[in-house]
Design a protein around this motif. Structure first.
Motif, PDB file in Angstrom:
ATOM      1  N   PHE A 217       1.312  -0.785  -0.213  1.00 47.89           N
ATOM      2  CA  PHE A 217      -0.111  -0.331   0.079  1.00 47.89           C
ATOM      3  C   PHE A 217       0.856   1.111  -0.318  1.00 47.89           C
ATOM      4  N   PHE A 218       0.645   1.823  -0.976  1.00 47.68           N
ATOM      5  CA  PHE A 218       1.687   3.255  -1.228  1.00 47.68           C
ATOM      6  C   PHE A 218       0.711   4.563  -1.733  1.00 47.68           C
ATOM      7  N   THR A 219      -0.010   5.554  -0.540  1.00 44.76           N
ATOM      8  CA  THR A 219      -1.165   6.845  -1.581  1.00 44.76           C
ATOM      9  C   THR A 219       0.347   7.825  -1.282  1.00 44.76           C
ATOM     10  N   SER A 220      -0.795   8.853  -0.916  1.00 46.09           N
ATOM     11  CA  SER A 220      -0.963  10.297  -0.727  1.00 46.09           C
ATOM     12  C   SER A 220      -0.642  10.112   1.274  1.00 46.09           C
ATOM     13  N   GLY A 221      -0.041  11.604   1.893  1.00 45.49           N
ATOM     14  CA  GLY A 221      -0.892  11.240   3.057  1.00 45.49           C
ATOM     15  C   GLY A 221       1.092  12.676   3.674  1.00 45.49           C
ATOM     16  N   THR A 222       0.269  12.514   4.687  1.00 44.46           N
ATOM     17  CA  THR A 222       0.788  13.353   5.631  1.00 44.46           C
ATOM     18  C   THR A 222       1.450  13.222   7.233  1.00 44.46           C
ATOM     19  N   ILE A 223       2.809  13.740   6.906  1.00 45.86           N
ATOM     20  CA  ILE A 223       3.533  12.930   8.137  1.00 45.86           C
ATOM     21  C   ILE A 223       3.989  14.188   8.896  1.00 45.86           C
ATOM     22  N   ARG A 224       4.022  13.875  10.603  1.00 45.40           N
ATOM     23  CA  ARG A 224       3.600  15.115  11.579  1.00 45.40           C
ATOM     24  C   ARG A 224       5.434  14.496  12.147  1.00 45.40           C
ATOM     25  N   VAL A 225       5.742  15.569  12.086  1.00 46.15           N
ATOM     26  CA  VAL A 225       7.103  15.902  12.788  1.00 46.15           C
ATOM     27  C   VAL A 225       7.188  16.640  13.934  1.00 46.15           C
ATOM     28  N   GLU A 226       7.853  15.896  15.041  1.00 42.12           N
ATOM     29  CA  GLU A 226       8.045  17.002  16.263  1.00 42.12           C
ATOM     30  C   GLU A 226       9.841  16.486  16.426  1.00 42.12           C
ATOM     31  N   VAL A 227       9.909  17.846  16.797  1.00 42.34           N
ATOM     32  CA  VAL A 227      11.248  17.757  17.822  1.00 42.34           C
ATOM     33  C   VAL A 227      11.177  18.168  19.618  1.00 42.34           C
ATOM     34  N   LEU A 228      11.789  17.369  19.426  1.00 39.65           N
ATOM     35  CA  LEU A 228      12.051  17.290  21.143  1.00 39.65           C
ATOM     36  C   LEU A 228      12.922  18.119  21.671  1.00 39.65           C
ATOM     37  N   ASP A 229      12.558  18.616  22.701  1.00 38.83           N
ATOM     38  CA  ASP A 229      13.642  19.592  23.615  1.00 38.83           C
ATOM     39  C   ASP A 229      14.681  18.755  23.778  1.00 38.83           C
ATOM     40  N   ALA A 230      15.970  19.297  23.919  1.00 39.01           N
ATOM     41  CA  ALA A 230      17.471  19.433  23.917  1.00 39.01           C
ATOM     42  C   ALA A 230      17.625  18.710  25.328  1.00 39.01           C
ATOM     43  N   ILE A 231      17.979  17.577  25.183  1.00 36.39           N
ATOM     44  CA  ILE A 231      19.057  17.185  26.561  1.00 36.39           C
ATOM     45  C   ILE A 231      20.559  17.211  27.134  1.00 36.39           C
ATOM     46  N   PRO A 232      20.751  17.689  27.857  1.00 34.57           N
ATOM     47  CA  PRO A 232      21.924  18.613  27.945  1.00 34.57           C
ATOM     48  C   PRO A 232      22.506  16.471  28.514  1.00 34.57           C
ATOM     49  N   THR A 233      23.999  16.208  27.769  1.00 33.36           N
ATOM     50  CA  THR A 233      24.639  15.670  28.751  1.00 33.36           C
ATOM     51  C   THR A 233      26.331  16.297  29.480  1.00 33.36           C
ATOM     52  N   SER A 234      26.221  17.060  29.504  1.00 32.35           N
ATOM     53  CA  SER A 234      26.896  17.725  30.304  1.00 32.35           C
ATOM     54  C   SER A 234      27.041  17.137  31.989  1.00 32.35           C
ATOM     55  N   GLY A 235      28.778  16.973  31.803  1.00 34.62           N
ATOM     56  CA  GLY A 235      29.301  16.137  32.826  1.00 34.62           C
ATOM     57  C   GLY A 235      28.184  14.481  33.677  1.00 34.62           C
ATOM     58  N   LEU A 236      27.879  13.939  32.639  1.00 29.09           N
ATOM     59  CA  LEU A 236      27.640  12.525  31.750  1.00 29.09           C
ATOM     60  C   LEU A 236      28.623  12.035  31.932  1.00 29.09           C
ATOM     61  N   THR A 237      28.557  11.026  32.558  1.00 29.25           N
ATOM     62  CA  THR A 237      29.935   9.437  32.335  1.00 29.25           C
ATOM     63  C   THR A 237      28.883   8.664  31.582  1.00 29.25           C
ATOM     64  N   VAL A 238      30.147   7.742  31.399  1.00 29.77           N
ATOM     65  CA  VAL A 238      29.294   6.578  30.478  1.00 29.77           C
ATOM     66  C   VAL A 238      28.225   5.643  31.149  1.00 29.77           C
ATOM     67  N   ALA A 239      28.565   5.750  32.929  1.00 26.73           N
ATOM     68  CA  ALA A 239      27.489   4.745  33.694  1.00 26.73           C
ATOM     69  C   ALA A 239      26.002   5.415  33.269  1.00 26.73           C
ATOM     70  N   ASP A 240      26.325   6.497  32.486  1.00 25.76           N
ATOM     71  CA  ASP A 240      24.449   7.321  32.733  1.00 25.76           C
ATOM     72  C   ASP A 240      23.684   7.132  31.112  1.00 25.76           C
ATOM     73  N   VAL A 241      24.502   5.870  30.105  1.00 28.36           N
ATOM     74  CA  VAL A 241      24.271   5.685  29.136  1.00 28.36           C
ATOM     75  C   VAL A 241      23.344   5.095  29.099  1.00 28.36           C
ATOM     76  N   PRO A 242      22.849   4.212  30.232  1.00 29.91           N
ATOM     77  CA  PRO A 242      21.562   3.348  30.113  1.00 29.91           C
ATOM     78  C   PRO A 242      20.565   4.656  30.323  1.00 29.91           C
ATOM     79  N   LYS A 243      20.541   5.178  31.495  1.00 34.28           N
ATOM     80  CA  LYS A 243      19.034   5.983  32.101  1.00 34.28           C
ATOM     81  C   LYS A 243      19.198   6.784  30.628  1.00 34.28           C
TER      82      LYS A 243
END
Length: 278
Positions: A217-243
Motif C-alpha cells: 500500500f502506497f498512497t499520498s499522506g501527511t507525516i507529522r514531525v516533532e522535534v523534542l527539547d534538547a537533553i543535555p549531557t554535560s557532566g554525564l559519564t559512560v555510567a549514565d548511558v542506560p539512563k
C-alpha cells in the motif's frame, strides 16, 4: 515487426496493471522512488564535485534540495513542529525513529545546517547513492566489526566538536514498521556523552496510513514531525548511558504514539490493510 510496437504494448500493459492492481501500483511507486534516488544522486554528485571539489558537509544543501522535491511526486506533506530547536550553533547528536526507505525524504526535510548522518557501511557501495552520501560527509560504520565501529564513533566525536557538526543517528539500528519503536542501541548516547554535547530527539509519525510494505500500500499522506527539547549531557559519564537512552526512548515513544493517528486523521484515505499505530 519493429521494436516500438512491442515497447508501446508493454507500456500499455504496465499502465493497465497499475490501474487494476494495488501491488502493481506499490511496486511502480517504489521503483520510481529508487529511480529518482539514483538519478538525483548522479546529478547532485556532478554538481557537488563541480562546486566543492570533493567530500564536504557543504554538499548536503545540494543533496537536500534534490531529495525535498520527491514529496511533490508522491503527494506527501511534512508538518514539522519545533524545527527551530535544530537550528542551534553548536554540535549535538540528533536521534530519530527509522521506518522505511522513505525516511531519506523525512531526513532531508528536517536536516539542519552542518549536519551529517551515520550510516551502515554497506550503503557506500550502492552506486551513485553511495557516492553522494560519501560526498555529503556521511560517516560509515561497519556494524559487523564492533572494534572498528567504536573507533569510527570516537573519531566522529572528536570531529563533531572540532568542526561544529551535528550528527544524525537512527538509534533503533534498522528499519521498523511495526507501529512502535524498537529498543535503542547505545552508540548514539555514548557519542553524545563522550563529546559532552546535547541529544535532540526527532519523532516522525507512523507511515502506515499511506505506506505499508507488507500489504503493498502506497498512497499520498501527511507525516507529522516533532522535534523534542534538547537533553543535555554535560557532566554525564559512560555510567549514565542506560539512563539517558531509556529517557530518550520513553519520550520518543510517547510522542510517536500520540502523533501517529488513524489514516483518516493523518491526511490519507483509509484502505484495506492499513493499520494505525497502537
Amino acid at each position: 515487426m519493429g521494436l516500438w510496437p512491442w515497447l508501446t504494448g508493454a507500456l500499455l500493459l504496465l499502465l493497465l496493471l497499475v490501474q487494476l492492481s494495488r501491488s502493481a501500483r506499490f511496486y511502480a511507486k517504489v521503483s520510481l522512488y529508487c529511480a529518482l534516488c539514483v538519478s538525483a544522486s548522479t546529478l547532485a554528485a556532478v554538481i557537488c564535485l563541480l562546486r566543492h571539489g570533493g567530500r564536504t558537509v557543504e554538499n548536503l544543501s545540494i543533496i537536500s534540495w534534490f531529495v525535498r522535491t520527491f514529496k511533490y511526486v508522491f503527494g506527501l506533506r511534512f508538518d514539522i513542529k519545533g524545527r527551530q530547536k535544530l537550528e542551534v550553533d553548536h554540535p549535538c547528536v540528533i536521534i530519530s525513529n527509522h521506518q522505511s526507505i522513505l525516511d531519506m525524504m523525512g531526513l532531508m526535510e528536517a536536516l539542519p545546517k552542518r549536519c551529517v548522518q551515520i550510516a551502515k557501511r554497506e550503503l557506500l557501495f550502492m552506486g551513485p547513492v553511495g557516492l553522494i552520501m560519501y560526498l555529503g560527509g556521511v560517516f560509515f560504520i561497519n556494524r559487523q566489526r564492533s572494534r572498528t565501529a567504536m573507533t569510527v564513533m570516537a573519531d566522529v566525536g572528536k570531529r563533531m566538536v572540532r568542526e561544529n557538526l551535528k550528527v544524525w543517528v537512527y538509534p533503533e539500528g534498522t528499519r521498523n514498521d511495526n507501529g512502535d519503536l524498537l529498543p535503542f542501541k547505545k552508540g548514539a548516547f555514548y557519542l553524545a556523552i563522550q563529546a559532552q554535547v546535547p541529544v535532540i530527539p526527532v519523532v516522525y509519525s507512523s507511515f502506515s496510513s499511506f505506506y505499508n510494505y507488507k500489504t503493498k500500500f502506497f498512497t499520498s499522506g501527511t507525516i507529522r514531525v516533532e522535534v523534542l527539547d534538547a537533553i543535555p549531557t554535560s557532566g554525564l559519564t559512560v555510567a549514565d548511558v542506560p539512563k539517558l537512552m531509556d529517557s530518550c526512548h520513553q519520550a520518543m515513544r510517547t510522542t510517536f504514539l500520540r502523533i501517529s493517528k488513524t489514516p483518516q486523521e493523518n491526511g490519507a484515505t483509509a484502505r484495506p490493510g492499513s493499520q494505525p499505530a497502537q
